[in-house]
Design a protein around this motif. Sequence first.
Motif, PDB file in Angstrom:
ATOM      1  N   LEU A 174       0.651  -1.329   0.069  1.00  0.00           N
ATOM      2  CA  LEU A 174       0.085   0.144   0.051  1.00  0.00           C
ATOM      3  C   LEU A 174       0.933   1.290   0.143  1.00  0.00           C
ATOM      4  N   ALA A 175       0.815   2.103  -0.871  1.00  0.00           N
ATOM      5  CA  ALA A 175       1.499   3.270  -1.018  1.00  0.00           C
ATOM      6  C   ALA A 175       0.667   4.501  -1.550  1.00  0.00           C
ATOM      7  N   PRO A 176       0.522   5.487  -0.621  1.00  0.00           N
ATOM      8  CA  PRO A 176       1.033   5.567   0.657  1.00  0.00           C
ATOM      9  C   PRO A 176       0.380   5.051   1.780  1.00  0.00           C
ATOM     10  N   ILE A 177       0.761   4.361   2.718  1.00  0.00           N
ATOM     11  CA  ILE A 177      -0.177   3.837   3.648  1.00  0.00           C
ATOM     12  C   ILE A 177      -1.060   4.923   4.554  1.00  0.00           C
ATOM     13  N   GLU A 178      -0.610   6.095   4.587  1.00  0.00           N
ATOM     14  CA  GLU A 178      -1.390   6.864   5.279  1.00  0.00           C
ATOM     15  C   GLU A 178      -2.886   7.338   4.842  1.00  0.00           C
ATOM     16  N   GLU A 179      -2.544   6.924   3.169  1.00  0.00           N
ATOM     17  CA  GLU A 179      -3.922   7.322   2.500  1.00  0.00           C
ATOM     18  C   GLU A 179      -4.896   6.095   2.977  1.00  0.00           C
ATOM     19  N   ALA A 180      -4.408   4.986   2.902  1.00  0.00           N
ATOM     20  CA  ALA A 180      -5.153   3.745   3.579  1.00  0.00           C
ATOM     21  C   ALA A 180      -5.676   4.042   5.034  1.00  0.00           C
ATOM     22  N   TYR A 181      -5.068   4.711   5.824  1.00  0.00           N
ATOM     23  CA  TYR A 181      -5.462   4.959   6.957  1.00  0.00           C
ATOM     24  C   TYR A 181      -6.594   5.960   6.923  1.00  0.00           C
ATOM     25  N   ARG A 182      -6.295   6.860   6.166  1.00  0.00           N
ATOM     26  CA  ARG A 182      -7.398   8.029   6.074  1.00  0.00           C
ATOM     27  C   ARG A 182      -8.731   7.273   5.434  1.00  0.00           C
ATOM     28  N   MET A 183      -8.605   6.400   4.456  1.00  0.00           N
ATOM     29  CA  MET A 183      -9.671   5.847   4.095  1.00  0.00           C
ATOM     30  C   MET A 183     -10.515   4.884   5.036  1.00  0.00           C
ATOM     31  N   PHE A 184      -9.750   4.225   5.881  1.00  0.00           N
ATOM     32  CA  PHE A 184     -10.085   3.416   6.801  1.00  0.00           C
ATOM     33  C   PHE A 184     -11.000   4.261   7.833  1.00  0.00           C
ATOM     34  N   GLY A 185     -10.543   5.295   8.292  1.00  0.00           N
ATOM     35  CA  GLY A 185     -11.215   6.154   9.147  1.00  0.00           C
ATOM     36  C   GLY A 185     -12.415   6.757   8.566  1.00  0.00           C
ATOM     37  N   THR A 186     -12.302   7.076   7.299  1.00  0.00           N
ATOM     38  CA  THR A 186     -13.467   7.715   6.653  1.00  0.00           C
ATOM     39  C   THR A 186     -14.779   6.621   6.824  1.00  0.00           C
ATOM     40  N   HIS A 187     -14.219   5.458   6.204  1.00  0.00           N
ATOM     41  CA  HIS A 187     -15.201   4.337   6.157  1.00  0.00           C
ATOM     42  C   HIS A 187     -15.925   4.060   7.773  1.00  0.00           C
ATOM     43  N   HIS A 188     -14.967   4.116   8.810  1.00  0.00           N
ATOM     44  CA  HIS A 188     -15.489   3.742   9.887  1.00  0.00           C
ATOM     45  C   HIS A 188     -16.054   5.047  10.836  1.00  0.00           C
ATOM     46  N   GLY A 189     -15.786   6.312  10.322  1.00  0.00           N
ATOM     47  CA  GLY A 189     -16.526   7.258  10.809  1.00  0.00           C
ATOM     48  C   GLY A 189     -15.687   8.007  11.962  1.00  0.00           C
ATOM     49  N   ALA A 190     -14.358   7.867  12.271  1.00  0.00           N
ATOM     50  CA  ALA A 190     -13.360   8.453  12.971  1.00  0.00           C
ATOM     51  C   ALA A 190     -11.960   8.427  12.510  1.00  0.00           C
ATOM     52  N   PRO A 191     -10.992   8.951  12.937  1.00  0.00           N
ATOM     53  CA  PRO A 191      -9.634   9.113  12.494  1.00  0.00           C
ATOM     54  C   PRO A 191      -9.005   7.684  12.797  1.00  0.00           C
ATOM     55  N   TYR A 192      -8.236   7.074  12.146  1.00  0.00           N
ATOM     56  CA  TYR A 192      -7.512   5.697  12.370  1.00  0.00           C
ATOM     57  C   TYR A 192      -7.057   5.664  13.652  1.00  0.00           C
ATOM     58  N   GLU A 193      -6.213   6.566  13.925  1.00  0.00           N
ATOM     59  CA  GLU A 193      -5.317   6.634  15.194  1.00  0.00           C
ATOM     60  C   GLU A 193      -6.375   6.547  16.355  1.00  0.00           C
ATOM     61  N   ARG A 194      -7.404   7.279  16.225  1.00  0.00           N
ATOM     62  CA  ARG A 194      -8.371   7.055  17.619  1.00  0.00           C
ATOM     63  C   ARG A 194      -8.852   5.784  17.483  1.00  0.00           C
ATOM     64  N   LEU A 195      -9.222   5.125  16.277  1.00  0.00           N
ATOM     65  CA  LEU A 195      -9.883   4.123  16.414  1.00  0.00           C
ATOM     66  C   LEU A 195      -8.825   2.867  16.568  1.00  0.00           C
ATOM     67  N   ALA A 196      -7.542   3.024  16.551  1.00  0.00           N
ATOM     68  CA  ALA A 196      -6.647   2.163  16.846  1.00  0.00           C
ATOM     69  C   ALA A 196      -6.267   1.878  18.306  1.00  0.00           C
TER      70      ALA A 196
END
Length: 326
Positions: A174-196
């Motif tokens: 995945l490149a860049p992985i930060e974009e994957a984190y952003r998309m994951f957060g958008t899909h789940h309704g909260a920033p990835y870092e907060r979810l993790a």
Amino acid sequence: MPDRFLNLTDGVAFIVSDLHGDRDAFDRCLDHFYRLHRRGEVQYLILLGDLIHRSGPAEQDASLSMALDVLALYDELGPAVVMLLGNHEMPHIYGVTLSKGDQDYTPRFEHALGAYRTAVVGLFERLPFLVRTGAGVMLSHAGPSMDVIALADPLRTYNHCAVLAEADQMLAELAPIEEAYRMFGTHHGAPYERLAQHILAVSGPADPRFSHLLRGFIVGQRSRTFNMLWDLLFTRNEYGLNATAYLNGCQRFLEAFGTDAPAPQRVMVSGHIGTRGGHSIINAHHLRLSSAAHAHPREAGEYLLLDCARPVESADALLAGLRPVF
């Protein structure tokens, strides 16, 4: 390569199911086991999975201390202790969430693990999936799954590390992985870092486990290997089937998963789903055992004594081995 199917050909097994962080039930079961073990009347303690995750207030949930006690039991008694993987242990291997209704099970245990994470998750990774006996009785967490009857061989040699390594390779691509984190957060309704942080108790982006929430999502979405284990541990058994179809399915499951077992496997004992009282005879091939959380009422919980060498022809024959936990 691991063998997830354990064979027992002699001795008496003390079998309990689904204790779900209930310290009182756990202690009572151990008291019964040690009393019988000291007298030479039982040789094995078998836990059918779902040791962890109690519903309700955190202060009543003894999941971590019970898992640590099981590790101590392995040190004390060695192969006399058997714990099977349950659907509540599985998410902690993969970093996936588990919930039911308003109850979100995964975060509480993840935050409790702390310094014990490596030892406890390592225990979960080593657990077998079922026991086959010389009595012809097969033990599993969830019971016969119609979806995996043809998958006995790959489940027998299932390797968690291989599944996770495959997902790690996908993450690396995945490149860049930060974009994957952003998309994951958008899909789940909260920033990835907060979810993790909430779900997996990671400390932040520098935590080596920071990517594991995304990795778990990838495993669940893309790994056929993971999903066959999910089907084995989450099966709803007879629900959605008529009695004849389920009876025939049980027989086919026992035959498929009993290949090269010490005796033909004729009966399955499982937990996973609640019962009125401490057990339920589903059909001639399937007894469902409830030792605490899944017994209704809880105080009707039972354990099962099974002679692993004495042939059992039907589920009804196991009733004489049931005893009260409370």
